[in-house]
Scaffold this motif. Structure first.
Motif, short mmCIF file in Angstrom:
data_model
loop_
_atom_site.label_atom_id
_atom_site.label_comp_id
_atom_site.label_asym_id
_atom_site.label_seq_id
_atom_site.Cartn_x
_atom_site.Cartn_y
_atom_site.Cartn_z
N TYR A 127 0.93 -1.17 0.06
CA TYR A 127 0.06 -0.04 -0.05
C TYR A 127 0.83 1.33 -0.06
O TYR A 127 1.74 1.44 0.70
N ARG A 128 0.54 2.19 -0.84
CA ARG A 128 1.30 3.35 -0.82
C ARG A 128 0.57 4.54 -0.04
O ARG A 128 -0.32 5.36 -0.38
N ILE A 162 11.32 14.16 -10.21
CA ILE A 162 10.43 13.28 -11.24
C ILE A 162 9.04 13.96 -10.60
O ILE A 162 8.05 13.31 -11.24
N CYS A 163 9.03 14.24 -9.47
CA CYS A 163 7.61 14.39 -8.78
C CYS A 163 6.60 15.29 -9.65
O CYS A 163 6.94 16.38 -10.07
N PRO A 164 5.56 14.68 -10.02
CA PRO A 164 4.55 15.33 -11.11
C PRO A 164 3.72 16.25 -10.48
O PRO A 164 3.52 17.22 -11.11
N ILE A 185 0.32 12.92 -4.53
CA ILE A 185 -0.75 11.99 -5.41
C ILE A 185 -0.38 10.58 -5.09
O ILE A 185 -1.07 9.64 -5.75
N TYR A 186 0.59 10.23 -4.41
CA TYR A 186 0.75 8.81 -3.73
C TYR A 186 0.82 8.08 -4.99
O TYR A 186 0.52 6.84 -5.34
N CYS A 187 1.78 8.47 -6.16
CA CYS A 187 1.76 7.68 -7.39
C CYS A 187 3.22 6.80 -7.35
O CYS A 187 3.35 5.86 -7.98
N GLY A 188 4.19 7.16 -6.21
CA GLY A 188 5.40 6.21 -6.35
C GLY A 188 6.49 6.35 -7.35
O GLY A 188 7.36 5.63 -7.11
N LEU A 189 6.34 7.44 -7.93
CA LEU A 189 7.48 7.65 -9.01
C LEU A 189 8.90 8.08 -8.17
O LEU A 189 10.05 7.66 -8.76
N ASP A 195 10.38 4.87 -6.95
CA ASP A 195 10.99 4.35 -8.19
C ASP A 195 12.25 4.85 -8.57
O ASP A 195 13.21 4.20 -9.16
N GLN A 220 6.48 11.04 -16.21
CA GLN A 220 5.49 12.02 -15.34
C GLN A 220 4.15 11.80 -15.66
O GLN A 220 3.13 12.22 -14.87
N ARG A 260 -6.13 9.32 -14.15
CA ARG A 260 -7.08 10.29 -13.70
C ARG A 260 -7.92 10.73 -14.67
O ARG A 260 -8.61 11.63 -14.55
N GLY A 318 -0.96 -1.68 -4.78
CA GLY A 318 -0.66 -0.56 -4.00
C GLY A 318 -1.69 0.35 -3.57
O GLY A 318 -1.74 1.03 -2.62
N ASN A 341 -1.21 3.30 -10.97
CA ASN A 341 0.17 3.49 -11.73
C ASN A 341 0.72 2.15 -11.30
O ASN A 341 1.91 1.96 -11.02
#
Lengths: 147, 368
Positions: A47-48, A73-75, A105-109, A112, B62, B69, B150, B156
């Motif tokens: 879970y993120r 990298i954070c969008p 936005i809890y994307c996980g980039l 990574d 990105q 969404r 997750g 994603n």
């Protein structure tokens, strides 16, 4: 052929009774909902949740090497890093690490993109705050909420 | 009688942008005569975020979380279209295992999306119990997604050259239990729904002819409800769909009831595809090595998948840098919504909700 009015009423009553009987079987099943604040669901391992910095167990310091990959990298522009280069050394060091959970936005980039595996998602998902500024967390301080 | 007709005036009703049945910020201006709709006009743009322009200032990686969404109820199918376009550009072929995992995830997502549709459609028509039953079934899919990806909705999960993580034994166990439960649940829901109260409201309502399907560019269950065989999975097979055995349910008349039947049958077909893909799931790596900095070679790239609502295409125009020069989406909801102004006139105002619901729109993908 179209059914007459009374035939339709008959069919209506029949189907309603059938549907009621079906829902009655569900009435005796175990409820699927949880009484949330008292009972909590098991959260998946992957879970993120909100992000946190990892500590190297050998040195007791943060693993972060201040490469600013995650910031780039954070969008959602949620991560802000402040770095400094101490006198007499060429390596950059981490000074401050901020994450704005209001933007994240809890994307996980970021996880990574980290070359040294210094950042990770925790399983914390209750991050609501009364004051907006409290959502900006400083992650490189031990003793703060998410460290 | 003549005099009464003269003093009648056109009555305008704004349906939305804050209406529970539009499922988002969509506005339909209805011109009424008594209880009948004379004409309607759809007004878009309330959820416009300028994403296609935004893509030009974000790198390819990105943009990945943004793809979740648009259509938030079947987000992984959107990731698939975007990743597919990039893989086509880079010449990367994902390993076999990754393709099967993608099929499993994609079909589960399609099921989840149709569950939301069934629940919301019946809620619009006034039935509450089926909504709870299908959302319970959907919630179990969401739990599986959380276990593997997750997150419940904005996953994603797809990456260039494969998927982000391998599936877990816990997921396989959950999926096994789920597939045992789902056929019974669908039979229960159908038995509950198909009472005369429901049938009288949706049968012989909102006809779409085969010619209209072609001229309006309709795809997905809306087109298949009219008996037109359009499904990217069959007509232009991508991934491993050509090796899987499944049927495409088709309607005959093209009314609201046919579109409902098609979606209910598609849930069963998707469950069967998942079962097959599970049986064929090979061992091996789950991702091919992808470049660290993604730079597409100059040119135009297009990849289309069958999303839960129809044909979904991603078009990328690259100038060789790390950001796309132009990013364009062909979304199914936008084309499907275009026929609504043709369908509504002549129907009663209480049928508007049923017709709009049967189209199955998601507003964030219409207003991008």
């Amino acid at each position: 052929m179209k059914a007459s009015y009374f035939e339709k009423v008959g069919i209506g009553i029949k189907t309603v009774v059938k549907g009621m009987a079906k829902s009655l079987t569900y009435f005796f099943k175990k409820p699927v909902t949880l009484q949330y604040p008292h009972v909590r669901k098991k959260i998946a391992e992957r879970y993120r949740g909100s992000i946190r910095l990892k500590i190297d167990p050998e040195t007791g310091k943060f693993k972060c090497i201040a490469c600013t990959n995650c910031e780039k990298i954070c969008p959602a522009f949620a991560i802000t890093l402040k770095t400094e280069t101490p006198e007499g050394s060429k390596k950059k060091e981490l000074k401050e690490f901020y994450v704005d959970l209001g933007r994240c936005i809890y994307c996980g980039l970021c996880v990574d993109s980290c070359p040294v595996d210094a950042i990770e998602h925790s399983n914390v998902y209750e991050v609501a705050e009364r004051i907006k500024d409290n959502l900006i967390l400083r992650l490189d301080k031990i003793g703060e909420k998410n460290v | 009688m003549e005099e009464i007709k003269d003093i009648r005036q056109d009555f305008y009703v704004n349906m939305g942008p804050q209406h529970p049945s539009t499922h988002g910020v969509l506005r339909i201006v209805l011109r009424l005569e008594g209880e009948r709709v004379v004409s309607s006009e759809t007004v878009l743009g309330y959820a416009h975020r300028g994403v296609e322009k935004m893509a030009e200032s974000k790198t390819y990686v990105q943009m990945m979380p943004v793809m979740d969404r648009f259509d938030y109820v079947s987000s992984m199918l959107y990731e698939w279209a975007y990743v597919g376009a990039m893989e086509r550009a880079l010449g990367i072929v994902p390993p076999e295992r990754a393709e099967f995992i993608r099929v499993i995830m994609g079909e589960l997502n399609r099921m989840a999306s149709h569950f939301v549709w069934v629940g919301a459609f019946l809620l619009d028509l006034g039935a509450f119990t089926p909504f709870l039953w299908v959302f319970d079934a959907r919630e179990k899919i969401m739990d599986m997604f959380e276990e593997v990806t997750g997150q419940r909705m904005t996953n994603n999960y797809f990456k260039i050259g494969g998927v982000h993580d391998d599936i877990t034994p816990e997921f396989l166990k959950m999926l096994d239990d789920y597939l045992k439960m789902i056929y019974q649940r669908m039979a229960d829901v159908e038995e509950l729904i198909e009472s005369i109260v429901f049938l009288e409201r949706v049968k012989d309502l909102g006809f779409i002819s085969k010619e209209e399907v072609q001229s309006y560019g309709l795809t997905g269950p809306v087109a298949r409800g009219s008996g037109v065989m359009i499904d990217t999975r069959k007509t232009e097979p991508y991934s491993v769909y050509d090796r899987l055995n499944f049927e495409i349910p088709l309607g005959t008349k093209g009314d609201c009831y046919d579109r409902y039947r098609v979606r209910m049958k598609e849930i069963i077909q998707s469950a069967k595809i998942v079962e097959q893909a599970l049986g064929m799931l090979p061992e091996g790596p789950y991702a091919e090595k992808a470049p660290k900095v993604v730079k597409l070679p100059e040119g135009e790239y297009y990849f289309a998948v069958e999303s839960a609502r129809g044909l979904l295409g991603v078009y990328l125009l690259s100038d060789g840098s790390t950001k796309p020069y132009r990013f364009k989406l062909r979304v199914p909801s936008f084309a499907n919504l275009s026929i609504i102004d043709k369908l509504l006139p002549g129907n009663k105002i209480s049928d508007v909700v049923a017709i709009l619901g049967s189209i199955d729109i998601v507003v964030p993908e219409i207003d991008r």
